[in-house]
Each structure stands twice: as C-alpha cells, then as structure tokens.
Design a protein around this motif. Structure first.
Motif, mmCIF file in Angstrom:
data_model
loop_
_atom_site.group_PDB
_atom_site.id
_atom_site.type_symbol
_atom_site.label_atom_id
_atom_site.label_comp_id
_atom_site.label_asym_id
_atom_site.label_seq_id
_atom_site.Cartn_x
_atom_site.Cartn_y
_atom_site.Cartn_z
ATOM 1 N N VAL A 64 0.832 -1.197 0.000
ATOM 2 C CA VAL A 64 0.000 0.000 0.000
ATOM 3 C C VAL A 64 0.865 1.246 0.000
ATOM 4 O O VAL A 64 0.648 2.167 -0.773
ATOM 5 N N ARG A 65 1.879 1.257 0.840
ATOM 6 C CA ARG A 65 2.795 2.396 0.921
ATOM 7 C C ARG A 65 4.242 1.906 0.885
ATOM 8 O O ARG A 65 4.557 0.818 1.336
ATOM 9 N N GLY A 69 0.263 1.412 -3.881
ATOM 10 C CA GLY A 69 -0.737 0.372 -4.104
ATOM 11 C C GLY A 69 -1.595 0.604 -5.330
ATOM 12 O O GLY A 69 -2.123 -0.339 -5.907
ATOM 13 N N GLU A 70 -1.740 1.861 -5.729
ATOM 14 C CA GLU A 70 -2.578 2.170 -6.886
ATOM 15 C C GLU A 70 -1.983 1.661 -8.199
ATOM 16 O O GLU A 70 -2.696 1.528 -9.181
ATOM 17 N N HIS A 71 -0.698 1.371 -8.207
ATOM 18 C CA HIS A 71 -0.029 0.897 -9.425
ATOM 19 C C HIS A 71 0.110 -0.625 -9.472
ATOM 20 O O HIS A 71 0.546 -1.177 -10.470
ATOM 21 N N TRP A 72 -0.218 -1.293 -8.391
ATOM 22 C CA TRP A 72 0.053 -2.723 -8.258
ATOM 23 C C TRP A 72 -0.621 -3.571 -9.329
ATOM 24 O O TRP A 72 0.007 -4.418 -9.957
ATOM 25 N N GLN A 73 -1.913 -3.362 -9.548
ATOM 26 C CA GLN A 73 -2.676 -4.200 -10.472
ATOM 27 C C GLN A 73 -2.127 -4.105 -11.892
ATOM 28 O O GLN A 73 -1.932 -5.106 -12.573
ATOM 29 N N GLU A 74 -1.884 -2.887 -12.343
ATOM 30 C CA GLU A 74 -1.372 -2.710 -13.703
ATOM 31 C C GLU A 74 0.045 -3.265 -13.830
ATOM 32 O O GLU A 74 0.396 -3.867 -14.834
ATOM 33 N N CYS A 118 10.547 3.382 -3.967
ATOM 34 C CA CYS A 118 9.208 2.908 -4.346
ATOM 35 C C CYS A 118 9.304 1.792 -5.387
ATOM 36 O O CYS A 118 8.552 0.818 -5.336
ATOM 37 N N LYS A 144 5.198 7.006 0.375
ATOM 38 C CA LYS A 144 4.379 7.326 -0.789
ATOM 39 C C LYS A 144 3.455 6.147 -1.113
ATOM 40 O O LYS A 144 3.846 4.992 -1.013
ATOM 41 N N VAL A 145 2.235 6.439 -1.534
ATOM 42 C CA VAL A 145 1.268 5.398 -1.878
ATOM 43 C C VAL A 145 1.691 4.747 -3.198
ATOM 44 O O VAL A 145 1.840 5.427 -4.210
ATOM 45 N N LEU A 189 4.170 4.059 -15.429
ATOM 46 C CA LEU A 189 3.231 4.306 -14.341
ATOM 47 C C LEU A 189 3.603 5.533 -13.507
ATOM 48 O O LEU A 189 2.839 5.948 -12.641
#
Length: 66
Positions: free
Chosen positions: A5-6, A15-20, A48, A12-13, A41
């Motif tokens: 997640v971070r 987790g928003e990039h994980w799926q792609e 990170c 820094k976040v 991304l």
C-alpha cells in the motif's frame, strides 16, 4: 492477496499501481520490461520501485501458504 500500500521508506502510496504492474510485467502472460512499466506508471523514486519489485518476488513465494 496482499499488495504493497505504501513504500516503507518514504511513505508514498504505491498500491494504486500494483494491479497494472502485475498484469503488464511480472505475470506469466506479461512480457514487458518491469523497469519500463514502472516508468510508464510514473514510479520514479528508487525506494518505491524497489518496494514494488521486491514485494512481487515475495508474494510468489508466500502466496501458496495463505
């Protein structure tokens, strides 16, 4: 399944990039260079990038035991 997640270092976040990332780079069907995917991304910080790449390696090892 767990996702990072971070970033542990800078907070820094990520987790928003994980799926792609997993769908494009590190899955059995993905064949793109992981570094290029992270560039696309917008993940620029070394800490990170390390967080995402190293977490993927651990998930493959740990996931069968969940």
């Amino acid at each position: 399944m767990m996702i990072p997640v971070r970033c542990f270092t800078c907070g820094k976040v990520v987790g928003e990039h994980w799926q792609e990332y997993t769908s494009r780079a590190e899955t059995h069907m993905g064949n793109e260079d992981p570094g290029k995917v992270l560039d696309d991304l917008g993940v620029e910080r070394h800490c990170c990038r390390r967080m995402i790449v190293s977490h993927k390696d651990l998930v493959d090892i740990v996931a069968p035991y969940q």
